[in-house]
Motif scaffolding. Structure first.
Motif, mmCIF file in Angstrom:
data_model
loop_
_atom_site.group_PDB
_atom_site.id
_atom_site.type_symbol
_atom_site.label_atom_id
_atom_site.label_comp_id
_atom_site.label_asym_id
_atom_site.label_seq_id
_atom_site.Cartn_x
_atom_site.Cartn_y
_atom_site.Cartn_z
ATOM 1 N N ILE A 182 0.834 -1.208 0.000
ATOM 2 C CA ILE A 182 0.000 0.000 0.000
ATOM 3 C C ILE A 182 0.865 1.252 0.000
ATOM 4 C CG2 ILE A 182 -1.683 1.313 1.348
ATOM 5 C CD1 ILE A 182 -2.732 -1.471 2.322
ATOM 6 N N ASN A 183 1.916 1.254 0.816
ATOM 7 C CA ASN A 183 2.767 2.438 0.873
ATOM 8 C C ASN A 183 3.533 2.671 -0.420
ATOM 9 O OD1 ASN A 183 1.893 3.106 3.398
ATOM 10 N ND2 ASN A 183 3.938 3.326 4.274
ATOM 11 N N SER A 184 3.798 1.618 -1.168
ATOM 12 C CA SER A 184 4.454 1.834 -2.464
ATOM 13 C C SER A 184 3.549 2.683 -3.358
ATOM 14 C CB SER A 184 4.800 0.501 -3.139
ATOM 15 O OG SER A 184 3.645 -0.153 -3.648
ATOM 16 N N TRP A 185 2.249 2.462 -3.273
ATOM 17 C CA TRP A 185 1.283 3.255 -4.037
ATOM 18 C C TRP A 185 1.182 4.674 -3.470
ATOM 19 C CZ3 TRP A 185 -0.736 4.425 -8.272
ATOM 20 C CH2 TRP A 185 -1.956 5.095 -8.391
ATOM 21 N N VAL A 186 1.172 4.797 -2.146
ATOM 22 C CA VAL A 186 1.099 6.108 -1.505
ATOM 23 C C VAL A 186 2.276 6.978 -1.941
ATOM 24 C CG1 VAL A 186 1.250 7.326 0.709
ATOM 25 C CG2 VAL A 186 -0.218 5.315 0.492
ATOM 26 N N LEU A 187 3.476 6.415 -1.924
ATOM 27 C CA LEU A 187 4.658 7.191 -2.310
ATOM 28 C C LEU A 187 4.598 7.593 -3.774
ATOM 29 C CD1 LEU A 187 7.569 5.344 -0.441
ATOM 30 C CD2 LEU A 187 6.007 7.117 0.393
ATOM 31 N N THR A 188 4.055 6.713 -4.605
ATOM 32 C CA THR A 188 3.911 7.032 -6.026
ATOM 33 C C THR A 188 2.972 8.223 -6.219
ATOM 34 O OG1 THR A 188 4.327 4.752 -6.703
ATOM 35 C CG2 THR A 188 3.147 6.137 -8.260
ATOM 36 N N VAL A 189 1.858 8.240 -5.493
ATOM 37 C CA VAL A 189 0.901 9.339 -5.627
ATOM 38 C C VAL A 189 1.496 10.637 -5.083
ATOM 39 C CG1 VAL A 189 -1.381 10.192 -4.961
ATOM 40 C CG2 VAL A 189 -1.074 7.780 -5.546
ATOM 41 N N ILE A 190 2.183 10.555 -3.950
ATOM 42 C CA ILE A 190 2.794 11.759 -3.369
ATOM 43 C C ILE A 190 3.764 12.395 -4.348
ATOM 44 C CG2 ILE A 190 4.455 12.540 -1.628
ATOM 45 C CD1 ILE A 190 3.065 10.628 0.348
ATOM 46 N N ASN A 191 4.663 11.596 -4.883
ATOM 47 C CA ASN A 191 5.666 12.175 -5.775
ATOM 48 C C ASN A 191 5.098 12.481 -7.154
ATOM 49 O OD1 ASN A 191 8.165 12.597 -4.405
ATOM 50 N ND2 ASN A 191 8.325 10.394 -4.136
ATOM 51 N N GLY A 192 4.110 11.723 -7.588
ATOM 52 C CA GLY A 192 3.449 12.060 -8.846
ATOM 53 C C GLY A 192 2.766 13.412 -8.762
ATOM 54 N N THR A 193 2.128 13.683 -7.628
ATOM 55 C CA THR A 193 1.494 14.985 -7.410
ATOM 56 C C THR A 193 2.529 16.099 -7.437
ATOM 57 O OG1 THR A 193 -0.274 13.991 -6.083
ATOM 58 C CG2 THR A 193 0.132 16.348 -5.781
ATOM 59 N N GLY A 194 3.609 15.905 -6.687
ATOM 60 C CA GLY A 194 4.650 16.935 -6.623
ATOM 61 C C GLY A 194 5.283 17.209 -7.969
ATOM 62 N N GLU A 195 5.562 16.159 -8.726
ATOM 63 C CA GLU A 195 6.195 16.352 -10.032
ATOM 64 C C GLU A 195 5.248 17.023 -11.021
ATOM 65 O OE1 GLU A 195 8.083 12.879 -11.647
ATOM 66 O OE2 GLU A 195 9.927 13.378 -10.567
ATOM 67 N N ALA A 196 3.969 16.634 -10.996
ATOM 68 C CA ALA A 196 3.013 17.240 -11.924
ATOM 69 C C ALA A 196 2.884 18.740 -11.663
ATOM 70 C CB ALA A 196 1.654 16.558 -11.813
ATOM 71 N N LEU A 197 2.803 19.125 -10.394
ATOM 72 C CA LEU A 197 2.678 20.547 -10.087
ATOM 73 C C LEU A 197 3.977 21.297 -10.352
ATOM 74 C CD1 LEU A 197 -0.021 19.583 -8.928
ATOM 75 C CD2 LEU A 197 0.317 21.206 -7.045
ATOM 76 N N ALA A 198 5.116 20.635 -10.131
ATOM 77 C CA ALA A 198 6.393 21.268 -10.450
ATOM 78 C C ALA A 198 6.537 21.480 -11.958
ATOM 79 C CB ALA A 198 7.546 20.413 -9.924
#
Length: 296
Positions: A182-198
């Motif tokens: 589950i946390n592998s997915w959580v980390l993917t969403v966290i960094n996907g969000t950050g990269e998309a906004l960056a």
């Protein structure tokens, strides 16, 4: 040494009162349980006294006579560092709810400690961060024997809104393995969000246009909204810190390597968290890894 395992008022020792442990201890005390708490930095635990929690100076004072020991610390090493000096104060037969995210490699040592001190061991990491913990709305992932589940449930039903039992042997790591997936997915969403906004910022796109474009569709999700608002407000109160996320990325990688599975995205996640830590964002919410997209 008192044995409170049969008492109507369940006695619970909470070791670790960080973001999650403090909320758990507070909710347990408010529900009428006899709660004692210890934290390495005592000042972080002291506010719990206002909610009826007895704050102790040592782990031994916390666990002395407790029917349930709940550990919510950074990793397996921190858990053992807390429990070893308290070993002589532990009540044989006490229920140990090990709720820290420790991965799989650390479990053998924890289960061995439980056996040596005749503790009933339940592997029980949780899903959720600060707000669900405060609301008593965590999801508990648990593995442990049938005959301790009623007692464990008295705690789980207060700190969480759902418990998912996934095995009868805490030492098997069934719950901790599920938490890593589950946390592998959580980390993917966290960094996907950050990269998309960056990326939006970097190429001149209003990030709110991105959010509006995906709103309500199959690409939208509540966690994207939640984490995006932190970035857009430039405010990063921690519900799950950059440093804790980096630790979890390490645990996921170690488990995957042991299984012969390549985790390229998690390796990238770990590097982003490392850079964000280096930039001074370690104690901010994990989505502050957004800053790793930029130099400086």
């Amino acid at each position: 040494m008192a044995d409170n395992t049969s008492s109507d008022t369940l006695s619970v020792a909470v070791l670790g009162t960080g973001i999650m442990g403090a909320a758990m201890a507070r909710n347990l005390a408010r529900a009428g349980l006899d709660v004692r708490a210890w934290n390495r930095t005592r000042a972080r635990a002291e506010p719990l006294a206002a909610d009826g929690v007895r704050v102790t100076g040592t782990p031994a004072e916390a666990v002395d006579g407790a029917a349930v020991v709940l550990t919510m610390l950074l990793d397996g090493e921190a858990v053992l560092d807390a429990l070893r000096p308290a070993a002589t104060a532990l009540t044989p037969g006490a229920l140990w709810l090990q709720m820290s995210t420790v991965g799989t490699d650390a479990l053998a040592a924890l289960a061995r400690f439980a056996d040596e001190h005749r503790l009933r061991f339940v592997d029980a990491p949780v899903l959720g961060t600060k707000a669900p913990a405060e609301q008593g709305a965590l999801t508990v992932l648990a593995a442990g024997p049938e005959d301790v589940r009623e007692r464990a449930g008295r705690v789980f039903d207060i700190i969480g809104s759902a418990t998912r039992w996934v095995g009868e042997d805490g030492a098997s790591g069934a719950a901790s393995r599920l938490k890593l997936v589950i946390n592998s997915w959580v980390l993917t969403v966290i960094n996907g969000t950050g990269e998309a906004l960056a990326l939006a910022e970097g190429i001149g796109v209003d990030p709110r246009d991105f959010l509006a474009a995906v709103a309500g569709g199959s690409l939208d999700l509540p966690y994207l909204r939640l984490k995006s608002e932190l970035i857009l407000s430039e405010n990063y109160p921690a519900s799950f810190t950059v440093s804790a996320a980096r630790k979890d990325a390490r645990l996921i990688t170690e488990a995957a390597q042991g299984a012969g599975v390549r985790m390229d995205l998690v390796a990238a996640d770990a590097e982003r968290f490392r850079r964000a830590e280096e930039q001074g964002h370690g104690q901010k919410d994990a989505v502050a890894a957004y800053f790793a997209s930029f130099d400086g």
